[in-house]
Scaffold this motif. Structure first.
Motif, PDB file in Angstrom:
ATOM      1  N   LEU A   1       0.827  -1.206   0.000  1.00 47.42           N
ATOM      2  CA  LEU A   1       0.000   0.000   0.000  1.00 47.42           C
ATOM      3  C   LEU A   1       0.866   1.262   0.000  1.00 47.42           C
ATOM      4  O   LEU A   1       0.501   2.273  -0.610  1.00 47.42           O
ATOM      5  N   LEU A   2       2.028   1.188   0.656  1.00 48.62           N
ATOM      6  CA  LEU A   2       2.946   2.334   0.621  1.00 48.62           C
ATOM      7  C   LEU A   2       3.449   2.561  -0.800  1.00 48.62           C
ATOM      8  O   LEU A   2       3.505   3.696  -1.283  1.00 48.62           O
ATOM      9  N   LEU A   3       3.798   1.488  -1.486  1.00 49.48           N
ATOM     10  CA  LEU A   3       4.260   1.609  -2.873  1.00 49.48           C
ATOM     11  C   LEU A   3       3.143   2.158  -3.759  1.00 49.48           C
ATOM     12  O   LEU A   3       3.380   2.938  -4.680  1.00 49.48           O
ATOM     13  N   SER A   4       1.919   1.739  -3.454  1.00 46.37           N
ATOM     14  CA  SER A   4       0.784   2.207  -4.252  1.00 46.37           C
ATOM     15  C   SER A   4       0.558   3.715  -4.059  1.00 46.37           C
ATOM     16  O   SER A   4       0.095   4.411  -4.965  1.00 46.37           O
ATOM     17  N   GLU A   5       0.909   4.204  -2.866  1.00 43.17           N
ATOM     18  CA  GLU A   5       0.807   5.659  -2.660  1.00 43.17           C
ATOM     19  C   GLU A   5       1.780   6.397  -3.571  1.00 43.17           C
ATOM     20  O   GLU A   5       1.508   7.483  -4.055  1.00 43.17           O
TER      21      GLU A   5
ATOM     22  N   GLY B   1      11.579   2.978  -3.566  1.00 51.48           N
ATOM     23  CA  GLY B   1      10.939   4.277  -3.407  1.00 51.48           C
ATOM     24  C   GLY B   1      11.283   5.234  -4.552  1.00 51.48           C
ATOM     25  O   GLY B   1      10.586   6.219  -4.771  1.00 51.48           O
ATOM     26  N   GLU B   2      12.369   4.924  -5.270  1.00 54.54           N
ATOM     27  CA  GLU B   2      12.806   5.839  -6.335  1.00 54.54           C
ATOM     28  C   GLU B   2      12.429   5.375  -7.738  1.00 54.54           C
ATOM     29  O   GLU B   2      12.023   6.175  -8.581  1.00 54.54           O
ATOM     30  N   ASN B   3      12.643   4.097  -7.987  1.00 57.49           N
ATOM     31  CA  ASN B   3      12.398   3.586  -9.343  1.00 57.49           C
ATOM     32  C   ASN B   3      11.971   2.113  -9.254  1.00 57.49           C
ATOM     33  O   ASN B   3      12.779   1.239  -8.970  1.00 57.49           O
ATOM     34  N   LEU B   4      10.709   1.893  -9.526  1.00 56.32           N
ATOM     35  CA  LEU B   4      10.138   0.553  -9.319  1.00 56.32           C
ATOM     36  C   LEU B   4      10.774  -0.488 -10.245  1.00 56.32           C
ATOM     37  O   LEU B   4      11.083  -1.601  -9.814  1.00 56.32           O
ATOM     38  N   ASP B   5      10.983  -0.114 -11.521  1.00 53.65           N
ATOM     39  CA  ASP B   5      11.556  -1.086 -12.468  1.00 53.65           C
ATOM     40  C   ASP B   5      12.979  -1.472 -12.072  1.00 53.65           C
ATOM     41  O   ASP B   5      13.376  -2.638 -12.204  1.00 53.65           O
TER      42      ASP B   5
END
Ligand SMILES: [Fe+2]
Ligand SMILES: [Fe+2]
Length: 394
Positions: free
Chosen positions: A230-234, A346-350
Motif C-alpha cells: 500500500l505504501l508503494l501504491s501511494e 521508493g525511487e524507481n520501481l523497475d
C-alpha cells in the motif's frame, strides 16, 4: 395406498431424482411418491441456495407429474431431522398407508450407520435403486441389519443414471452448462435466478481463510507485505483494493503440502511451473488457481500478481511489480542489501524489480538451485527496458 418417499437435499433436484422415483413407482406399483427435501444447517457448505428455493425447484420439477408431490415437513421443522423421526411421524399421520423409502445403492451401503436404522425399518419398507459398481461386500453390514430385523430391501434393477447434485453445482460454478441434467423448468429457474454461480469471497472471508491456513509467522509477513504494497501504491498509483487483496493472498497456500498444490494445479488442467523441480514456487501458481476457482476472484491483475510473485515475469503490470517488490522489502525482511532495495523501490520501481530479480537469481545459482525460466526472461526484459530508457534520456 403405497407411497414412496424420496429424501435428499435436492440442491438442486435433477433428472436422476425423477428417474429414481419413476423406477420405484413402476416396479413397486406405488400410488404416489413424496419428495422430501432435508433441512440444511446454515453453516453447511453450498447453502447459498435457500431451502425455499430448493422447494420451489422441486415444485417446478414435479409440476408435470401428478403422482409426485413435495413435503416440506423436514425443511419446516428446521434443525437436523433424523429419518427415523420422520417416518414415525408419517406413520402416525397415515397409519393405513405403506411407505417405501427409496434410496440409491450408495445410501443403502451406509444405511447401517444412519441414526437408529432399526427405528426406520419399523415403519417403512426400503426400496434400493441398484447401481453398478457397488461390490456385494460393500453392503454386507446393511444386509445383516436387515436380516436381524426380518426385513428385505426391494431391489430395483435399472440402467444407471449417474447424475449428482454436487457435480451439477461444480459445473454451474465454473460457468459450464449442466442444463441437460436438469428438468427444463428447473434449468430455466436456475438461469433466471443465477443460482449456484460463483460469488467472490469478500476481503474479510479471504483474510479469515489466510489467517487460519498459514503459520502465525507467515501471517506477520503477509501483513508486512500488505503494508509495504500500500505504501508503494501511494507512490506509484494503481488500484489499492486489488493491491491489498493480492498482497493478502499472495502466500495463502504457502503452508500447504506440495501434494495438495500439485493436485489443485492438475485438477484445473494446468502443468506445474517448471523451474527444474523446486516445489518452492508452486504455492504461487496454486494460489492463483485457488483464488480464481475456489474463491471466485476474477480480477486478472490480482490473479497474475499472486501467480508471479515469486518468479516475476517480463512485462509485469503495476500491481504485479508492487506485490513482487513488497514481498522482498516488507519490514520483516533483513537479508543483506534489503535497505538498498527499499530505497530503490521508493525511487524507481523497475530498477528495484531488476535488482530483486538479479539478486534472487544469483542467490539461487550460488546455492546450485534451479532458476525458473520465467525469472531469467524477466531479468533480460527489465535489463533491456532500463537500458533503453537510459539511452533515451541521454
Ligand atoms: Fe510466496
Ligand atoms: Fe511472501
Amino acid at each position: 395406498m403405497n407411497i414412496g418417499i424420496l429424501g435428499g437435499t435436492f440442491n438442486p433436484v435433477h433428472l436422476g431424482h425423477l428417474y429414481m422415483a419413476e423406477e420405484a413407482m413402476k416396479n413397486l406399483k406405488l400410488d404416489h411418491v413424496i419428495f422430501m427435501p432435508n433441512y440444511i444447517p446454515p453453516h453447511k457448505e453450498n447453502s447459498s441456495v435457500s431451502a425455499a428455493e430448493r422447494v420451489k425447484m422441486l415444485h417446478l420439477a414435479l409440476s408435470d407429474h401428478p403422482d409426485f408431490s413435495v413435503s416440506t415437513f423436514e425443511v419446516e421443522k428446521t434443525g437436523i431431522s433424523y429419518t427415523y423421526e420422520t417416518v414415525e411421524e408419517l406413520h402416525r399421520r397415515h397409519p393405513l398407508d405403506t411407505f417405501f423409502f427409496i434410496i440409491g445403492e450408495d445410501s443403502y451401503v451406509n444405511f447401517w450407520k444412519w441414526k437408529n436404522p432399526e427405528g426406520i425399518l419399523k415403519y417403512v419398507e426400503v426400496a434400493v435403486i441398484e447401481r453398478t459398481g457397488f461390490p456385494k461386500e460393500a453392503s454386507s453390514k446393511t444386509d445383516e441389519l436387515f436380516r436381524q430385523n426380518h426385513k428385505k430391501a426391494f431391489r430395483i434393477l435399472s440402467e444407471t443414471v449417474d447424475i449428482s447434485s454436487t457435480d451439477i453445482r461444480i459445473r454451474l460454478k465454473e460457468g459450464k452448462d449442466a442444463y441437460e441434467l436438469l428438468p427444463r423448468k428447473v434449468a430455466e429457474y436456475i438461469k433466471e435466478k443465477k443460482l449456484y454461480l460463483c460469488s467472490p469471497w469478500t476481503f474479510q472471508q479471504l483474510q479469515t481463510y489466510v489467517k487460519e491456513h498459514v503459520k502465525p509467522m507467515r501471517y506477520v509477513h503477509i501483513e508486512g507485505v500488505v503494508e509495504a504494497a500500500l505504501l508503494l501504491s501511494e507512490l506509484y498509483g494503481g488500484n489499492r483494493d486489488a493491491i491489498a487483496l493480492a498482497a493478502l493472498c499472495h502466500d495463502m497456500l504457502k503452508d500447504h503440502e506440495v501434494s495438495f498444490l500439485l493436485e489443485l494445479i492438475h485438477r484445473y488442467g494446468e502443468m506445474p511451473v517448471d523451474d527444474g523441480n523446486s516445489p518452492q514456487i508452486l504455492h504461487a501458481q496454486a494460489g492463483a488457481i485457488y483464488l480464481e476457482h475456489v474463491c471466485c476472484i476474477r480480477n486478472e491483475e490480482v490473479l497474475n500478481a499472486v501467480r508471479y510473485h515469486t518468479t516475476g515475469r517480463a512485462q509485469m503490470s503495476l500491481t504485479e511489480k508492487i506485490i513482487f517488490i513488497a514481498d522482498y522489502i516488507e519490514k520483516g525482511r533483513n537479508f543483506p542489501g534489503v535497505e538498498n532495495l527499499r530505497k530503490l523501490a521508493g525511487e524507481n520501481l523497475d530498477q528495484a524489480v531488476l535488482a530483486a530479480l538479479s539478486g534472487t537469481i544469483k542467490h539461487l545459482e550460488s546455492l546450485n538451485k534451479p532458476v525458473a525460466a520465467v525469472s531469467r526472461s524477466a531479468m533480460d526484459y527489465y535489463e533491456r527496458v532500463l537500458q533503453e530508457r537510459t539511452k533515451h534520456e541521454q
